[in-house]
Scaffold this active site. Sequence first.
Site, mmCIF file in Angstrom:
data_model
loop_
_atom_site.group_PDB
_atom_site.id
_atom_site.type_symbol
_atom_site.label_atom_id
_atom_site.label_comp_id
_atom_site.label_asym_id
_atom_site.label_seq_id
_atom_site.Cartn_x
_atom_site.Cartn_y
_atom_site.Cartn_z
ATOM 1 N N HIS A 194 0.859 -1.189 0.000
ATOM 2 C CA HIS A 194 0.000 0.000 0.000
ATOM 3 C C HIS A 194 0.890 1.233 0.000
ATOM 4 O O HIS A 194 1.850 1.310 0.767
ATOM 5 C CB HIS A 194 -0.903 0.036 1.238
ATOM 6 C CG HIS A 194 -1.683 1.307 1.324
ATOM 7 N ND1 HIS A 194 -2.830 1.516 0.588
ATOM 8 C CD2 HIS A 194 -1.458 2.452 2.003
ATOM 9 C CE1 HIS A 194 -3.279 2.735 0.828
ATOM 10 N NE2 HIS A 194 -2.464 3.327 1.680
ATOM 11 N N ASP A 224 -15.798 2.229 6.988
ATOM 12 C CA ASP A 224 -14.842 3.236 6.515
ATOM 13 C C ASP A 224 -15.504 4.187 5.518
ATOM 14 O O ASP A 224 -15.229 5.372 5.514
ATOM 15 C CB ASP A 224 -13.619 2.564 5.876
ATOM 16 C CG ASP A 224 -12.647 3.620 5.375
ATOM 17 O OD1 ASP A 224 -12.154 4.406 6.205
ATOM 18 O OD2 ASP A 224 -12.419 3.704 4.152
ATOM 19 N N ARG A 236 -15.552 12.340 7.931
ATOM 20 C CA ARG A 236 -14.254 12.971 8.226
ATOM 21 C C ARG A 236 -13.945 14.059 7.207
ATOM 22 O O ARG A 236 -13.415 15.109 7.542
ATOM 23 C CB ARG A 236 -13.143 11.909 8.218
ATOM 24 C CG ARG A 236 -13.204 10.989 9.426
ATOM 25 C CD ARG A 236 -12.295 9.792 9.234
ATOM 26 N NE ARG A 236 -10.917 10.176 9.052
ATOM 27 C CZ ARG A 236 -10.030 9.480 8.334
ATOM 28 N NH1 ARG A 236 -10.379 8.357 7.740
ATOM 29 N NH2 ARG A 236 -8.796 9.911 8.214
ATOM 30 N N SER A 289 -8.418 3.494 8.734
ATOM 31 C CA SER A 289 -9.094 3.559 7.442
ATOM 32 C C SER A 289 -8.334 2.726 6.405
ATOM 33 O O SER A 289 -8.910 1.879 5.714
ATOM 34 C CB SER A 289 -9.172 5.034 7.012
ATOM 35 O OG SER A 289 -9.537 5.162 5.679
ATOM 36 N N LYS A 292 -9.232 -1.589 5.113
ATOM 37 C CA LYS A 292 -9.488 -1.967 3.716
ATOM 38 C C LYS A 292 -8.455 -2.977 3.230
ATOM 39 O O LYS A 292 -8.774 -3.935 2.546
ATOM 40 C CB LYS A 292 -9.479 -0.722 2.826
ATOM 41 C CG LYS A 292 -10.724 0.128 3.016
ATOM 42 C CD LYS A 292 -10.673 1.420 2.251
ATOM 43 C CE LYS A 292 -9.720 2.406 2.850
ATOM 44 N NZ LYS A 292 -9.910 3.797 2.482
HETATM 45 N N1 URA Z 1 -6.510 7.032 2.505
HETATM 46 C C1 URA Z 1 -7.465 6.296 3.106
HETATM 47 O O1 URA Z 1 -7.900 5.275 2.602
HETATM 48 N N2 URA Z 1 -7.947 6.733 4.294
HETATM 49 C C2 URA Z 1 -7.495 7.844 4.907
HETATM 50 O O2 URA Z 1 -7.959 8.147 5.989
HETATM 51 C C3 URA Z 1 -6.497 8.607 4.271
HETATM 52 C C4 URA Z 1 -6.021 8.166 3.055
#
Ligand code: URA
Length: 449
Positions: free
Chosen positions: A90, A169, A176, A191, A195
């Site tokens: 990631h 999320d 957010r 977050s 995922k």
């Molecule tokens: N990318 C994400 O998936 N979540 C965040 O909170 C910030 C960047």
Amino acid sequence: MSEPTVPQFRVIDLIRKKRDGGVFSRAEIEYLVDGCTKGSIPDYQMAAWLMAVVLRGMTGEETAALTNAMLHSGEVLDLSFLPAKKVDKHSTGGVGDKTSLVLAPLVAAGGLYVPMISGRGLGHTGGTLDKLESIPGFRVDLDAREFERVLKACGCSMIGQTEKIAPADRKLYVLRDVTGTVESPYLICASIMSKKLAEGTDALVLDVKTGSGAFMKKEEDAVFLAELMVETGERMGKKMAALITDMNQPLGRMVGNALEVQECIEVLHGEGPADLRDLCFELAGWMLYLGGAAKTVAEGKQLCERIIASGQAFERFRQMVELQGGDISAIDDPSRLPSAEHRVEVLSPQSGYVTAIATEQVGTACVILGGGRERKEDSVDPAVGIVVHKKIGDKVSAGESLCTIHCHSLADAQAARAKALLEESYEIAEAPPTYKLPLIHRVIYKGES
Ligand code: URA
């Protein structure tokens, strides 16, 4: 008639507790995430709690509990039927940051599985899904069964987040975004990790960018987030490593969707710019090591050299594109990828050396050209972009091209705005810079490598 269930907690008590710096139990966090996902807790109360987290922070245990609750708010893929380890990478996002398109087929050809759930461009940074969609016909919306079929057949598959993955999320992110609560390392960690862990991987390598084109401009902020994500993943039984990598200039030379696919194909053929190749081999080396296909990271990097030289990585990429509906004639002959009709040169105003590049502005210039989104509902133009000729430390003569804009019309206002932004982005001085920027600033890993 059954008794109405009494709520386990009062949300107002939970908000007050975090406001006053309290530490949450797993049950309290699960209650909040569940209520948010089901809609039983109103947005204003969730937003107040999120703000309390921004101001008060969380412990490692709370962050892991939040990640876990968000992960289990939806579907978690079970890829245990695959006969080798599953690994992923990631990136926190950058400009010209295209390594995923090389890493997935490269690591798959090294004997591991790479189930990659990727994102779209965010702000000034490009997104893997937008790049892949510049390949005519390529589908990123496979369902779970199709995803598994492609993975099984060629070892890698790259798709977008489905409705079923980490729904908590989705809700929290929207809240957010409009309540000034994005900028919390604890919330960012939960977050991203919720995922990524939903992919069912055994190991995850994080590429945390720092510098003028990154979200975390300061290295200490990047390190803090990286350590938090590594700790959270390890608490959840995953093998984790994070590389803090440089984003003070675009990675490689191409910025823009189809242009970046073209550059990845060059790397898969053993060519392409050295910084992109080196970062791909470094990240792939770590993926192969954490996934057990190499005894050390160095051995993993050597394996990458051999896989690329043998043509197997390119072949895997070709297979994945075909299995996901893409036109492989555009992979075999990248001149068939979407391309813009016009070129605008950004010329150096003076002779000297490039000493800095305001990289976020380069990314913004690409967004202005149409290569990214200014509003959520915008569509992305696959053809436009920027080819960077001069990078930090390069010598340049007055009137020489620093970079070339690919656009659809010479008269278009976007091209003029992008050109002005790019002109401002370059810092040129008489003397070369006194230091060379490292590609890898730091590695965060607890074991031996
Ligand atoms: N990318 C994400 O998936 N979540 C965040 O909170 C910030 C960047």
